[in-house]
Design a protein around this motif. Structure first.
Motif, short mmCIF file in Angstrom:
data_model
loop_
_atom_site.label_atom_id
_atom_site.label_comp_id
_atom_site.label_asym_id
_atom_site.label_seq_id
_atom_site.Cartn_x
_atom_site.Cartn_y
_atom_site.Cartn_z
N ARG A 18 0.84 -1.22 0.00
CA ARG A 18 0.00 0.00 0.00
C ARG A 18 0.87 1.25 0.00
N ALA A 19 1.94 1.25 0.80
CA ALA A 19 2.82 2.41 0.87
C ALA A 19 3.54 2.64 -0.45
N SER A 74 -7.70 3.49 9.73
CA SER A 74 -9.09 3.89 9.47
C SER A 74 -9.34 4.19 7.99
N GLU A 75 -8.29 4.32 7.21
CA GLU A 75 -8.45 4.53 5.77
C GLU A 75 -8.89 3.25 5.07
N VAL A 76 -8.70 2.08 5.71
CA VAL A 76 -8.99 0.82 5.02
C VAL A 76 -9.92 -0.10 5.80
N THR A 77 -10.13 0.14 7.09
CA THR A 77 -10.96 -0.77 7.88
C THR A 77 -11.58 -0.03 9.05
N GLU A 78 -12.47 -0.70 9.77
CA GLU A 78 -13.13 -0.09 10.92
C GLU A 78 -12.19 -0.07 12.12
N GLN A 148 -8.34 -6.59 0.25
CA GLN A 148 -9.32 -6.19 -0.76
C GLN A 148 -9.01 -4.80 -1.32
N ALA A 149 -8.55 -3.89 -0.47
CA ALA A 149 -8.20 -2.56 -0.95
C ALA A 149 -7.06 -2.63 -1.96
N LEU A 150 -6.08 -3.48 -1.70
CA LEU A 150 -4.98 -3.65 -2.65
C LEU A 150 -5.48 -4.29 -3.95
N ALA A 151 -6.37 -5.28 -3.82
CA ALA A 151 -6.92 -5.92 -5.02
C ALA A 151 -7.66 -4.90 -5.88
N GLY A 152 -8.31 -3.94 -5.22
CA GLY A 152 -8.99 -2.89 -5.96
C GLY A 152 -8.04 -2.01 -6.75
N GLU A 153 -6.77 -2.01 -6.33
CA GLU A 153 -5.73 -1.26 -7.05
C GLU A 153 -4.98 -2.16 -8.03
N GLY A 154 -5.47 -3.39 -8.17
CA GLY A 154 -4.82 -4.32 -9.10
C GLY A 154 -3.65 -5.09 -8.52
N VAL A 155 -3.49 -5.05 -7.19
CA VAL A 155 -2.39 -5.76 -6.54
C VAL A 155 -2.98 -6.93 -5.75
#
Length: 326
Positions: A18-19, A74-78, A148-155
């Motif tokens: 992510r970084a 908090s940018e990626v999960t609760e 899932q957030a990374l998968a949304g970026e194609g990773v």
């Protein structure tokens, strides 16, 4: 085409990927066992984002960098921001004073303050400390959400058995104990935990119960589920939880609230946490490889900041204060 290969799909590797994206670098993320699961140390974490409490036994860097963890997660999960309540059995009340002297960011609590924060504990505890700016999360949900957030970026996490020596180009090595052959001084610290279903107990925030020999933290996971953790044993054994550890954790939970005795054990687990000699996480640079390791008991607390520094180094060739050379 990737700019950097991240090896290891636990909390450190996910944050490293992510970084890198945030720095405009395209990562390839690989883990021979696939996305996060019971095979990884991160799966068994408590999920406490408690920099001030950790400061009782850690260096100032853990506190200063850990303060940002809740906002970054908090940018990626609760993330639940209800602070941490620190207590001790009445016979061990001196532990409260010692803990207070080693930490900052807390307020002293009497019986009325404890009753206001956690009514279920009011009749049993008369002194404590409240760290209002701390938080917690569900680590397994957080790992899923970050994946899932990374998968949304194609990773996506590739199931590939790679080592740094097999990669041409920059590598961020986040393999934990699997990297011990490449990192002199990396050692294993065994941690064990219990998931307990106790619907009669209501707690809304992590509770740390201080004890000279058997300290305990209890983290609510919702729906009457609580995580009890964690032992800290200098051992490289991946054996299942020992009877002694289970007795210690359950006895401490009973001391916190006797109703835990009626709880149902849902799961017991153990894994090895990688640690350097000083118990501080760090980034070790060896040629084109950055070893992001030694997270010890600070994985969810320190992985975001550590990954940010590693990615910034690759993008700008400037080192941060968590770097060390080897």
């Amino acid at each position: 085409m990737s700019d950097v290969t991240v090896i290891g799909g636990g909390v450190a590797g996910l944050w490293a990927a992510r970084a890198c994206l945030a720095q405009g670098l395209r990562p390839r993320l690989v883990d021979r066992k696939g996305p996060p699961g019971p095979h990884g140390c991160s799966w068994w974490a408590g999920g406490m984002l408690a920099p001030f409490c950790e400061g009782a036994l850690s260096e100032p860097a853990v506190v200063s960098h850990g303060k940002r963890a809740a906002d970054m997660w908090s940018e990626v999960t609760e993330v639940t921001r209800r602070g941490t309540l620190v207590l001790a059995p009445e016979r061990d009340r001196a532990e409260i004073q010692r803990f207070a002297a080693r930490t900052e960011g807390h307020a002293a609590c009497d019986a009325d303050a404890i009753a206001s924060l956690e009514p279920d504990l009011a009749p049993r505890h008369r002194r404590g400390l409240f760290f209002t700016d701390e938080a917690h999360l569900n680590p397994r949900q957080a790992l899923h959400d970050l994946t899932q957030a990374l998968a949304g970026e194609g990773v996506k996490v590739e199931t590939t058995p790679l080592t740094p020596s097999e990669v041409a180009g920059p590598v961020i090595d986040c393999r934990g104990m699997a990297a011990s052959a490449d990192l002199a001084g990396l050692r294993a610290v065994r941690g064990e935990m219990i998931l307990l279903r106790a619907p009669d107990v209501t707690l809304t925030r992590p509770i740390r119960l201080l004890h000279p020999r058997h300290p305990l933290y209890v983290v609510p996971r919702g729906s009457g589920i609580f995580m009890l953790g964690a032992t800290q044993i200098e051992s490289a054994s991946r054996a299942k939880m020992t009877a002694r550890s289970a007795l210690e954790l359950l006895s401490a939970a009973y001391a916190l609230d006797p109703r835990f005795a009626e709880g149902e054990i849902v799961e017991m687990g153990a894994d090895l946490r990688p640690a350097f000699a000083n118990n501080l996480p760090g980034i070790v640079q060896r040629s084109a490889v950055l070893h992001l390791n030694g997270l010890f008991r600070h994985g969810f607390l320190m992985a975001p900041a550590l990954a940010e520094q590693a990615a910034a180094f690759l993008a700008t060739a400037t080192t941060g204060d968590l770097f060390r050379e080897n």
